[in-house]
Enzyme design. Structure first.
Site, short mmCIF file in Angstrom:
data_model
loop_
_atom_site.label_atom_id
_atom_site.label_comp_id
_atom_site.label_asym_id
_atom_site.label_seq_id
_atom_site.Cartn_x
_atom_site.Cartn_y
_atom_site.Cartn_z
N SER A 269 -6.84 57.94 -52.88
CA SER A 269 -5.51 57.74 -53.45
C SER A 269 -5.54 57.78 -54.97
CB SER A 269 -4.94 56.43 -52.90
OG SER A 269 -3.55 56.46 -52.98
N HIS A 411 -2.13 57.11 -44.56
CA HIS A 411 -2.81 57.06 -45.86
C HIS A 411 -3.92 56.00 -45.82
CE1 HIS A 411 -2.81 57.56 -50.22
NE2 HIS A 411 -2.78 56.25 -50.37
C1 GTR Z 1 1.13 54.94 -54.31
C2 GTR Z 1 1.25 56.07 -55.30
C3 GTR Z 1 0.31 57.16 -54.93
C4 GTR Z 1 -1.07 56.66 -54.59
C5 GTR Z 1 -1.08 55.32 -53.92
C6 GTR Z 1 -2.40 54.56 -53.93
O1 GTR Z 1 2.03 53.93 -54.52
O2 GTR Z 1 2.57 56.51 -55.27
O3 GTR Z 1 0.27 58.12 -55.95
O4 GTR Z 1 -1.86 56.63 -55.71
O5 GTR Z 1 -0.18 54.45 -54.46
O6 GTR Z 1 -3.17 54.66 -54.86
O7 GTR Z 1 -2.64 53.82 -52.98
#
Ligand code: GTR
Length: 430
Positions: A269, A411
């Site tokens: 991420s 995710h």
């Molecule tokens: C989210 C963000 C993403 C990603 C994520 C993370 O809120 O929008 O770009 O980086 O966090 O790092 O878990």
């Protein structure tokens, strides 16, 4: 934002005035938080990707020499000036202190070392590197290095891993709360990694720069920037984290149990964005892994699918340099796109992975970015993934120096991802 005010006034007003206010409220909410993200492939705007092998002066790059001498430096400074901010070199006072060693970690599988990577001679700031090396190894081993989100102690419930000191916690900021041990251990399958003959090292984001916007006073910005006025291309938080990865590598190069020429940088991420930038800025990283890195990472910005440049800069104003803010809602004017960030890693091995339910990170845009980096691998005579169709959930692609998979699910990063990363690393680091 005035938008809230407009909505309150609407309750009191009627007719044409209400309509006018509605239009105005739409105008003020463009382009970021108020706008619905696009998840519809048919609504992706038409866009033209810049060719990584065409220089700013319009000349085609036909040799590795021209790439390395002309085009690569040109792209690197474009990403530094316009997106991440300029990463400084190692500080003069950098030094290392091994502060704890446990030789029978994980029931004897590994040796744990905790190493203070001190950023200055006075030791006012350091990152605490947690390193495990497999005891079965007969010489220096390849390693995975990645930053963690919640503290070293959150990556495992092994009791000998230190909790952050009071002093560190103060530096992490007023809202820092120390998580229980092991809350993120699923993301760090240490036993599997060590059993496959790899060392693994990590440190906490907050040791380099706490993940909130404080005007760049805390963390390594406060330490190294002094009173220097900030500019549009001053380094921000992702550049600081990438700098931290390079400093951790500085240490790993000195550790007799680790093969410093075989260190893979990995991140999930926001830390996947960071791993890519670290791989681009520091050619010592032998292999680069981006897990669900999304917008500002592997995903193409010009597709405006899921998270956009406008939205990421609004919600996380400290991640990128100020110059990047001008492209929010104007992605068509970006003089680069993320396939060129990936191309900066060539000809080193590169693995990009997405998750099927992680539309916010635009899996398709991540895959397209990888295949559009291929021409630079080809310039080196290396094979790379080029198949236009992206794989189905549960499938992947691997060709020469690049690889991709689409994990079914949300995710995250877990053993599904790590197993594939290790299979890939076995081909280059063993
Ligand atoms: C989210 C963000 C993403 C990603 C994520 C993370 O809120 O929008 O770009 O980086 O966090 O790092 O878990």
């Amino acid at each position: 934002m005035p938008i809230i005010e407009f909505h309150m006034k609407r309750i009191l007003l009627t007719g044409g005035m209400t309509a006018l206010l509605l239009v105005l409220s739409c105008l003020v909410s463009v382009p970021a938080r108020g706008q619905q993200p696009n998840y519809d492939e048919s609504k992706v705007p038409s866009y033209t990707l810049p060719d990584p092998l065409v220089r700013e002066n319009g000349k085609a790059v036909r040799s590795r020499r021209a790439w390395e001498r002309k085009r690569r430096p040109e792209l690197l400074s474009l990403f530094s000036d316009q997106m991440f901010g300029v990463v400084p070199p190692a500080p003069e006072g950098l030094h290392f202190k091994v502060v704890k060693v446990v030789s029978d970690a994980f029931g004897g599988l590994a040796t744990m070392k905790e190493v203070e990577v001190c950023f200055d001679a006075d030791e006012t700031q350091s990152l605490l590197l947690l390193l495990f090396v497999p005891n079965a190894a007969s010489g220096p081993v390849p390693a995975f290095l990645g930053i963690n989100f919640r503290g070293n102690h959150a990556t495992t419930d092994e009791p000998y891993v230190s909790l952050p000191s009071e002093e560190r916690m103060r530096r992490y900021g007023p809202d820092y709360q120390c998580d229980p041990r092991g809350v993120q251990q699923r993301r760090w399958p240490y036993r599997d990694i060590l059993s496959r003959g790899y060392a693994v090292a990590t440190f906490y984001t907050g040791d380099v720069d706490p993940d909130y916007h404080d005007g760049f006073h805390n963390g390594v910005h406060g330490l190294l920037d002094g009173d220097k006025p900030r500019t549009g291309s001053s380094w921000a938080t992702i550049s600081a984290w990438a700098w931290g990865l390079s400093r951790a590598l500085d240490y790993l190069e000195t550790d007799p149990d680790v093969d410093g020429a075989k260190v893979a940088v990995i991140g999930h991420s926001r830390l996947g964005k960071t791993a890519l930038w670290a791989g681009a800025t520091d050619p010592r990283f032998a292999l680069v892994i981006s897990n669900n890195s999304g917008c500002g990472g592997a995903a193409l910005s010009k597709r405006c699918f899921g998270e956009t440049v406008g939205r990421i800069n609004q919600v996380f104003p400290h991640w990128f340099c100020d110059n990047f803010k001008q492209y929010g809602g104007k992605e068509d004017t970006l003089p680069f796109d993320q396939h060129e960030l990936l191309a900066l890693i060539a000809p080193r091995p590169l693995y990009v992975a997405s998750a099927s339910e992680d539309l916010w990170a635009d899996p398709h845009g991540e895959y397209l970015s990888l295949i559009h980096a291929a021409p630079v691998y080809r310039l080196y005579g290396e094979d790379a993934v080029t198949t236009p169709e992206m794989p189905a959930p549960g499938e992947g692609r691997m060709a020469g120096k690049t690889a991709y998979h689409l994990r079914p699910g949300p995710h995250d990063i877990n053993i599904y991802d790590w197993s594939r990363y290790m299979d890939f690393a076995d081909r280059f680091l063993k």
